[in-house]
Write a protein that holds these residues in place. Structure first.
Motif, PDB file in Angstrom:
ATOM      1  N   THR A 107     -25.054 -30.110  23.204  1.00 62.54           N
ATOM      2  CA  THR A 107     -25.987 -31.221  23.190  1.00 62.54           C
ATOM      3  C   THR A 107     -26.011 -31.846  24.578  1.00 62.54           C
ATOM      4  O   THR A 107     -25.023 -31.808  25.312  1.00 62.54           O
ATOM      5  CB  THR A 107     -25.565 -32.288  22.177  1.00 62.54           C
ATOM      6  N   GLU A 110     -25.092 -37.671  24.250  1.00 65.46           N
ATOM      7  CA  GLU A 110     -25.333 -38.128  22.884  1.00 65.46           C
ATOM      8  C   GLU A 110     -25.351 -39.647  22.743  1.00 65.46           C
ATOM      9  O   GLU A 110     -25.254 -40.173  21.634  1.00 65.46           O
ATOM     10  CB  GLU A 110     -24.261 -37.544  21.952  1.00 65.46           C
ATOM     11  N   GLU A 138     -35.454 -28.837  21.629  1.00 65.84           N
ATOM     12  CA  GLU A 138     -35.483 -28.288  20.278  1.00 65.84           C
ATOM     13  C   GLU A 138     -36.327 -29.166  19.351  1.00 65.84           C
ATOM     14  O   GLU A 138     -37.036 -28.667  18.480  1.00 65.84           O
ATOM     15  CB  GLU A 138     -34.064 -28.156  19.730  1.00 65.84           C
ATOM     16  N   PRO A 321     -37.231 -38.836  16.331  1.00 62.61           N
ATOM     17  CA  PRO A 321     -36.161 -37.876  16.614  1.00 62.61           C
ATOM     18  C   PRO A 321     -36.274 -37.332  18.041  1.00 62.61           C
ATOM     19  O   PRO A 321     -37.331 -37.410  18.662  1.00 62.61           O
ATOM     20  CB  PRO A 321     -36.435 -36.761  15.600  1.00 62.61           C
ATOM     21  N   ARG A 322     -35.199 -36.815  18.549  1.00 67.42           N
ATOM     22  CA  ARG A 322     -35.173 -36.112  19.835  1.00 67.42           C
ATOM     23  C   ARG A 322     -33.915 -35.272  19.844  1.00 67.42           C
ATOM     24  O   ARG A 322     -32.834 -35.768  19.547  1.00 67.42           O
ATOM     25  CB  ARG A 322     -35.152 -37.090  20.998  1.00 67.42           C
ATOM     26  N   ARG A 323     -34.042 -34.010  20.226  1.00 73.66           N
ATOM     27  CA  ARG A 323     -32.857 -33.159  20.371  1.00 73.66           C
ATOM     28  C   ARG A 323     -33.068 -32.265  21.579  1.00 73.66           C
ATOM     29  O   ARG A 323     -33.883 -31.345  21.561  1.00 73.66           O
ATOM     30  CB  ARG A 323     -32.616 -32.321  19.120  1.00 73.66           C
ATOM     31  N   LEU A 325     -30.987 -29.881  24.252  1.00 74.41           N
ATOM     32  CA  LEU A 325     -29.749 -29.132  24.427  1.00 74.41           C
ATOM     33  C   LEU A 325     -29.602 -28.746  25.910  1.00 74.41           C
ATOM     34  O   LEU A 325     -30.581 -28.741  26.656  1.00 74.41           O
ATOM     35  CB  LEU A 325     -29.740 -27.888  23.545  1.00 74.41           C
TER      36      LEU A 325
END
Length: 330
Positions: A107, A110, A138, A321-323, A325
């Motif tokens: 990640t 965070e 992602e 949301p947010r992701r 990597l």
């Protein structure tokens, strides 16, 4: 390139009209529909077009890959990273709380979405830092959440012109970074990585050995945490591959962002001789970084390759949301 990629233009790109950087920043590549069958595979193109991509990265400093069909998951992103063939860099000494997802993929920082992460070269506060970074979207942010980037030599040139005496002191003395680490990770803090995950051990003696290899001093605290002291370490480096000086430090990030229950950001970074930094100049440097930066809204499947010798990066606050990597390379 015409056989494999098309270079596209997006509104956020910048152009610098000088001989050292004549390409748009960043370069943005998409699959060439004329030569792509039903599926456009970035991993395959990375393997076969590595010399071209390395040359483009050297020229542009950062490359955004957009619109490829084979990058939708962490596993597929790991395949892309592996395809480039860069050696992995273990994340030892970094401040950000991260979780290993698969293979070489972690990640990104965070810390909570309402927190900004200031501009920095990745791990500039330790001697062993990555030369290249990959980021992968992602999950698109609800809003905000860009990863702004800025060319380091441009920042150096502007600071040298505006504050020559300050830059001379930085070049002469370097910087000292001080940070207090808890025993365990604190995901509420942008610098909340505990000492056990920072040094990849639960043994204090092994942590001391690994810190010593980085040139870092440790002072153990009664609550199980530890104060880390790094430096003096250079704040300005010379990029041999591009033959120019760069603003290679975490001064602004530490002074404005290393704040949590354990840390006072004003005490987090000083000149290498121990003298405090002038607050007005540090904050003006932040203004310069913002003025010169490029912030491209993330799209699902984007892969951003950054040369850590050429480019600083940051993170804007966002609505979930947010992701995003990440993967670090030597």
């Amino acid at each position: 390139m015409a056989d494999h990629f098309i270079e596209i233009k997006i509104p956020q790109q910048r152009n610098y009209n000088n001989i050292n950087n004549s390409s748009p920043f960043p370069s943005v590549l998409s699959p060439n529909p004329a030569t792509t069958a039903t599926v456009s595979r970035l991993a395959e193109k990375a393997r076969t077009q590595k010399p071209f991509l390395d040359s483009l990265l050297l020229k542009a400093g950062s490359v955004l890959f957009r619109g490829f069909d084979d990058v939708k998951t962490a596993k597929e992103f790991n395949d892309v990273v592996e395809a480039f063939g860069y050696e992995e860099l273990p994340y030892v000494g970094g401040a950000a709380p991260r979780t290993n997802i698969v293979g070489r993929v972690f990640t990104a920082n965070e810390s909570p979405p309402d927190q900004k992460i200031p501009f920095h070269h990745e791990m500039a506060q330790v001697p062993e830092f990555p030369s290249k970074l990959f980021f992968f979207c992602e999950v698109e942010p609800g809003s905000g959440g860009e990863t702004p980037i800025v060319l380091s030599h441009i920042v150096y040139e502007r600071m040298k012109h505006k504050y020559p005496d300050f830059v001379e002191q930085l070049e002469q003395h370097g910087l000292i970074y001080t940070r207090v680490l808890g025993e365990k990770d604190d995901p509420s803090s942008p610098i909340g990585r505990g000492w056990k995950s920072t040094f990849l051990t639960e043994d204090k003696s092994i942590a001391e050995e690994r810190a010593a290899r980085l040139g870092m001093k440790l002072e153990w605290m009664e609550d199980g945490g530890v104060k880390t002291i790094m430096g003096p370490i250079p704040a300005i480096k010379y990029d041999e591959s591009r033959q120019r000086k760069i603003w290679f430090n975490s001064m602004v990030a530490a002074y404005t962002g290393w704040k949590d229950d354990r840390n006072d950001p004003v005490k987090a970074v000083t000149f290498g001789n121990g003298k405090p930094l002038p607050a007005d100049i540090v904050h003006d440097c932040l203004t310069i970084l913002e003025e010169e930066s490029v912030a491209i809204p993330w799209q699902k499947g984007d892969v951003l390759l950054i040369d850590n010798w050429a480019v600083l990066h940051a993170r804007r606050s966002f609505d979930p949301p947010r992701r995003i990597l990440a993967s670090l390379c030597k």
